[in-house]
Design a protein around this motif. Structure first.
Motif, mmCIF file in Angstrom:
data_model
loop_
_atom_site.group_PDB
_atom_site.id
_atom_site.type_symbol
_atom_site.label_atom_id
_atom_site.label_comp_id
_atom_site.label_asym_id
_atom_site.label_seq_id
_atom_site.Cartn_x
_atom_site.Cartn_y
_atom_site.Cartn_z
ATOM 1 N N LEU A 1 0.828 -1.191 0.000
ATOM 2 C CA LEU A 1 0.000 0.000 0.000
ATOM 3 C C LEU A 1 0.863 1.242 0.000
ATOM 4 O O LEU A 1 1.870 1.308 0.657
ATOM 5 C CB LEU A 1 -0.862 0.022 1.266
ATOM 6 C CG LEU A 1 -1.824 -1.139 1.428
ATOM 7 C CD1 LEU A 1 -2.502 -1.027 2.776
ATOM 8 C CD2 LEU A 1 -2.839 -1.128 0.338
ATOM 9 N N ALA A 2 0.422 2.223 -0.713
ATOM 10 C CA ALA A 2 1.105 3.502 -0.669
ATOM 11 C C ALA A 2 0.127 4.599 -0.993
ATOM 12 O O ALA A 2 -0.551 4.525 -1.998
ATOM 13 C CB ALA A 2 2.247 3.550 -1.682
ATOM 14 N N ILE A 3 0.013 5.580 -0.143
ATOM 15 C CA ILE A 3 -0.833 6.725 -0.416
ATOM 16 C C ILE A 3 0.082 7.931 -0.471
ATOM 17 O O ILE A 3 0.675 8.293 0.523
ATOM 18 C CB ILE A 3 -1.862 6.926 0.680
ATOM 19 C CG1 ILE A 3 -2.667 5.664 0.828
ATOM 20 C CG2 ILE A 3 -2.715 8.104 0.389
ATOM 21 C CD1 ILE A 3 -3.969 5.638 0.198
ATOM 22 N N VAL A 4 0.232 8.507 -1.623
ATOM 23 C CA VAL A 4 1.135 9.635 -1.768
ATOM 24 C C VAL A 4 0.432 10.734 -2.537
ATOM 25 O O VAL A 4 -0.498 10.489 -3.296
ATOM 26 C CB VAL A 4 2.425 9.236 -2.514
ATOM 27 C CG1 VAL A 4 3.206 8.236 -1.721
ATOM 28 C CG2 VAL A 4 2.124 8.698 -3.891
ATOM 29 N N ALA A 5 0.892 11.945 -2.336
ATOM 30 C CA ALA A 5 0.279 13.061 -3.034
ATOM 31 C C ALA A 5 0.738 13.071 -4.479
ATOM 32 O O ALA A 5 1.795 12.568 -4.821
ATOM 33 C CB ALA A 5 0.679 14.376 -2.372
ATOM 34 N N SER B 1 4.962 13.442 3.428
ATOM 35 C CA SER B 1 5.277 14.583 2.574
ATOM 36 C C SER B 1 4.673 14.322 1.204
ATOM 37 O O SER B 1 4.007 13.305 0.991
ATOM 38 C CB SER B 1 6.796 14.776 2.463
ATOM 39 O OG SER B 1 7.385 13.730 1.708
ATOM 40 N N ALA B 2 4.950 15.212 0.274
ATOM 41 C CA ALA B 2 4.409 15.043 -1.082
ATOM 42 C C ALA B 2 4.995 13.840 -1.797
ATOM 43 O O ALA B 2 4.436 13.371 -2.781
ATOM 44 C CB ALA B 2 4.657 16.300 -1.903
ATOM 45 N N VAL B 3 6.122 13.308 -1.296
ATOM 46 C CA VAL B 3 6.785 12.202 -1.990
ATOM 47 C C VAL B 3 6.957 10.957 -1.130
ATOM 48 O O VAL B 3 7.381 9.917 -1.633
ATOM 49 C CB VAL B 3 8.170 12.635 -2.528
ATOM 50 C CG1 VAL B 3 8.009 13.742 -3.559
ATOM 51 C CG2 VAL B 3 9.088 13.069 -1.391
ATOM 52 N N ARG C 1 8.351 8.477 -3.747
ATOM 53 C CA ARG C 1 8.311 8.855 -5.159
ATOM 54 C C ARG C 1 9.645 9.521 -5.493
ATOM 55 O O ARG C 1 9.935 10.627 -5.011
ATOM 56 C CB ARG C 1 7.148 9.802 -5.434
ATOM 57 C CG ARG C 1 7.002 10.171 -6.903
ATOM 58 C CD ARG C 1 5.899 11.185 -7.101
ATOM 59 N NE ARG C 1 4.605 10.599 -6.855
ATOM 60 C CZ ARG C 1 3.894 9.927 -7.740
ATOM 61 N NH1 ARG C 1 4.399 9.719 -8.953
ATOM 62 N NH2 ARG C 1 2.705 9.451 -7.445
ATOM 63 N N LEU C 2 10.470 8.840 -6.279
ATOM 64 C CA LEU C 2 11.807 9.335 -6.579
ATOM 65 C C LEU C 2 11.778 10.528 -7.525
ATOM 66 O O LEU C 2 12.624 11.418 -7.436
ATOM 67 C CB LEU C 2 12.656 8.209 -7.162
ATOM 68 C CG LEU C 2 12.759 6.949 -6.277
ATOM 69 C CD1 LEU C 2 13.523 5.861 -7.010
ATOM 70 C CD2 LEU C 2 13.407 7.275 -4.942
ATOM 71 N N ASP C 3 10.831 10.510 -8.459
ATOM 72 C CA ASP C 3 10.590 11.632 -9.355
ATOM 73 C C ASP C 3 9.188 11.431 -9.914
ATOM 74 O O ASP C 3 8.480 10.514 -9.481
ATOM 75 C CB ASP C 3 11.673 11.727 -10.446
ATOM 76 C CG ASP C 3 11.690 10.527 -11.396
ATOM 77 O OD1 ASP C 3 10.641 9.866 -11.565
ATOM 78 O OD2 ASP C 3 12.755 10.246 -11.978
#
Length: 269
Positions: free
Chosen positions: A33-37, A205-207, A237-239
């Protein structure tokens, strides 16, 4: 081995669950699972992912059996529909060989490796609001693994599940409820179990996000054990196109691994 998991992503102002998936309760974690902006959802999107997972467990035996799992995952999203295909490569060692969908079968005592069963999945958003959504997902496992190497049961399985996510600020609560129809190998009569997952993700954070979830599945045989295992993860999120996930697994029953760890890398095209 853990498998379902979703790769979930919630964008600001939306609670939509965007999964690429883990095969629920009692399989390996293909993607945790991953919830990221992020930005607005795209009309169409293709992503490819791979990784490596190691698990070890006794599964009711006296000595530990181990598994290495390397999945190749392709996911295509078009509007509210998502399609996914997973081809795993497996290496199992020990008296028990556990398939990616969580079935413990007698192993060879040595090591066997090869491609596992292909899993196809299709999902769609059934209902969505600003902070809550429900997806429906159907999965089909094709018996492409070599049963002579104890890498699969040699039978076709299918499942249906509902995935829900509720977002409250940086925290998202995720839940799954599903049912699976197992094909019966010769001389074996599997039950068709319910499975469930409950967990949360916290967007740092956003990443970056972290999370924890627990998987449960009914027993497959009258004398068997229920799946019960917990996974903790971190997703970065690396990029804009690359993501990395690291996770660890702890099992609490004879149908789950004693422990496991893995990583996944994905790229959006």
């Amino acid at each position: 081995m853990v498998q379902s998991a979703w790769w979930a992503e919630c964008v600001p102002g939306s609670a939509r669950l965007r999964w690429i998936g883990r095969s629920l309760a009692g399989g390996r974690v293909v993607l945790a699972l991953a919830i990221v902006a992020g930005g607005a959802a795209r009309a169409s999107e293709l992503s490819l992912a791979t990784g490596l997972e190691y698990t070890s467990g006794k599964y009711g035996d006296t000595a530990a059996s181990t598994s290495w799992y390397l999945p190749l995952v392709a996911r295509y999203e078009q509007g509210s529909f998502i399609f996914r295909a997973t081809l795993p490569y497996l290496r199992n060692t020990g008296a028990v060989s556990r398939t990616p969908d969580g079935v413990a079968i007698p192993g060879t005592g040595g090591s066997q490796e090869g491609f596992g069963d292909i899993v196809l999945a299709a999902g769609a958003t059934l209902w969505s609001a600003s902070d809550f959504s429900v997806d429906g997902v159907a999965k089909l496992k094709l018996p492409t693994a070599d049963p002579g190497k104890e890498l699969g049961t040699g039978k076709t399985d299918w499942s249906m599940q509902f995935d829900g996510v509720q977002r409250v600020g940086p925290v998202s609560v995720l839940a799954t409820l599903g049912w699976k129809k197992y094909g019966d190998p010769d001389g074996v009569d599997f039950r068709n179990p319910l499975f469930a997952r409950l967990g949360f993700s916290w967007r740092l954070s956003a990443v970056t996000s972290v999370g924890l979830y627990h998987d449960w599945r009914e027993r497959l045989r009258p004398r068997g054990s229920e799946v019960s295992e917990t996974t903790a993860y971190v997703s970065v999120r690396l990029d804009p196109t690359w993501k990395l996930q690291l996770y660890g697994v702890k099992g609490f029953s004879d149908a789950s691994p004693d422990y496991g760890a893995g990583l996944m890398v994905s790229r959006i095209y």
